[in-house]
Design an enzyme around this catalytic site. Structure first.
Site, mmCIF file in Angstrom:
data_model
loop_
_atom_site.group_PDB
_atom_site.id
_atom_site.type_symbol
_atom_site.label_atom_id
_atom_site.label_comp_id
_atom_site.label_asym_id
_atom_site.label_seq_id
_atom_site.Cartn_x
_atom_site.Cartn_y
_atom_site.Cartn_z
ATOM 1 N N CYS A 124 -1.970 -2.634 7.620
ATOM 2 C CA CYS A 124 -1.905 -3.575 6.496
ATOM 3 C C CYS A 124 -0.619 -4.390 6.476
ATOM 4 O O CYS A 124 -0.647 -5.586 6.152
ATOM 5 C CB CYS A 124 -2.149 -2.835 5.194
ATOM 6 N N ASP A 165 0.794 -1.247 0.000
ATOM 7 C CA ASP A 165 0.000 0.000 0.000
ATOM 8 C C ASP A 165 0.825 1.296 0.000
ATOM 9 O O ASP A 165 0.495 2.243 0.733
ATOM 10 C CB ASP A 165 -0.960 0.015 1.209
ATOM 11 N N LYS A 202 -6.983 -5.131 -2.940
ATOM 12 C CA LYS A 202 -7.754 -5.676 -1.813
ATOM 13 C C LYS A 202 -8.667 -4.599 -1.270
ATOM 14 O O LYS A 202 -8.421 -3.405 -1.467
ATOM 15 C CB LYS A 202 -6.794 -6.167 -0.733
HETATM 16 C C1 VGL Z 1 -4.689 0.803 5.765
HETATM 17 C C2 VGL Z 1 -6.249 1.685 7.178
HETATM 18 C C3 VGL Z 1 -7.218 1.580 6.213
HETATM 19 C C4 VGL Z 1 -3.262 0.383 5.528
HETATM 20 C C5 VGL Z 1 -5.648 0.669 4.787
HETATM 21 O O1 VGL Z 1 -2.836 0.312 4.356
HETATM 22 O O2 VGL Z 1 -2.563 0.144 6.535
HETATM 23 N N1 VGL Z 1 -5.002 1.296 6.953
HETATM 24 N N2 VGL Z 1 -6.903 1.064 5.017
#
Ligand code: VGL
Ligand code: ZN
Length: 209
Positions: A156, A13, A111
């Site tokens: 994540c 991410d 995802k």
């Molecule tokens: C994430 C919160 C919401 C992350 C993704 O990538 O850690 N955290 N969505």
């Protein structure tokens, strides 16, 4: 620590919305990019993930009248932290950060694209049962150990590492190639889980090729 041909680097991410100026900015989030670039050439296999939400996603506070970002609610699958709208499919915020240059990446896994279920982990969505397909992909390609880097350490990245361990895969987090959100003690809490699940923490300088 020596990298082998069956190791994979999972880059989690590293998207505009998690970097400074983004909708759910992680402090110093873009600082992971040079760290990731420094280790990527040592890996034969690289996989990227993207948080990839529908508009009006159930993990957004905006989808729950009266709720604010960073509050918790109960969803059918359990407690869910609510976030600002982020990483909406097709938006600039959902793009990988433009400085991230990993042209050798073999798979980009998305995802969190089901409106009703959030997915922190790259393996299982937050209901802990819906699979993303990554476990099968790694199995078919005989990739047997995962190294993790990216955002966010305590969400994540951490959930993905714990799920890798649940699947029986050794999991190594490159600590200095991650940055954390640190919401209500989330770093301390997940580090306790890392210890009981034998998730390994190393720094990028501890890798040899
Ligand atoms: C994430 C919160 C919401 C992350 C993704 O990538 O850690 N955290 N969505
Ligand atoms: Zn998200």
């Amino acid at each position: 620590m020596k990298i082998t041909p069956q190791d994979v680097l999972l880059v989690i991410d590293v998207q505009n919305d998690f970097c400074p100026g983004g909708a759910l900015a992680v402090a110093d989030g873009d600082a992971v990019i040079p760290m990731i670039h420094s280790v990527a050439p040592r890996f034969q296999h690289i996989i990227l993930t993207q948080d990839w939400h529908t508009p009006g996603h159930n993990s957004f506070a905006s989808a729950h009248p009266g709720k604010k970002p960073f509050e918790q609610i109960e969803l059918p699958y359990g407690p869910q932290t609510l976030w600002p709208d982020h990483c909406v499919q097709g938006t600039r915020g959902a793009d990988c950060h433009p400085a991230l240059q990993l042209t050798r990446a073999e798979l980009i896994l998305r995802k969190g694209f089901r409106r009703e279920i959030d997915s922190y982990s790259a393996f299982f969505e937050n209901d802990r049962t819906t699979q993303t397909g990554l476990a099968g992909y790694l199995r078919e390609r005989d990739l047997t150990r995962v190294f993790l880097a990216g955002l966010a350490y305590d969400y994540c990245v951490g959930y993905s590492a714990l799920d890798a361990r649940r699947l029986g895969l050794p999991a190594v987090i490159l600590r200095d190639a991650c940055r954390a959100i640190d919401l209500n003690g989330s770093v301390a809490a997940i580090e306790q889980e890392f210890a009981s699940a034998s998730v390994e923490l190393v720094n990028t300088a501890d890798l040899s090729s």
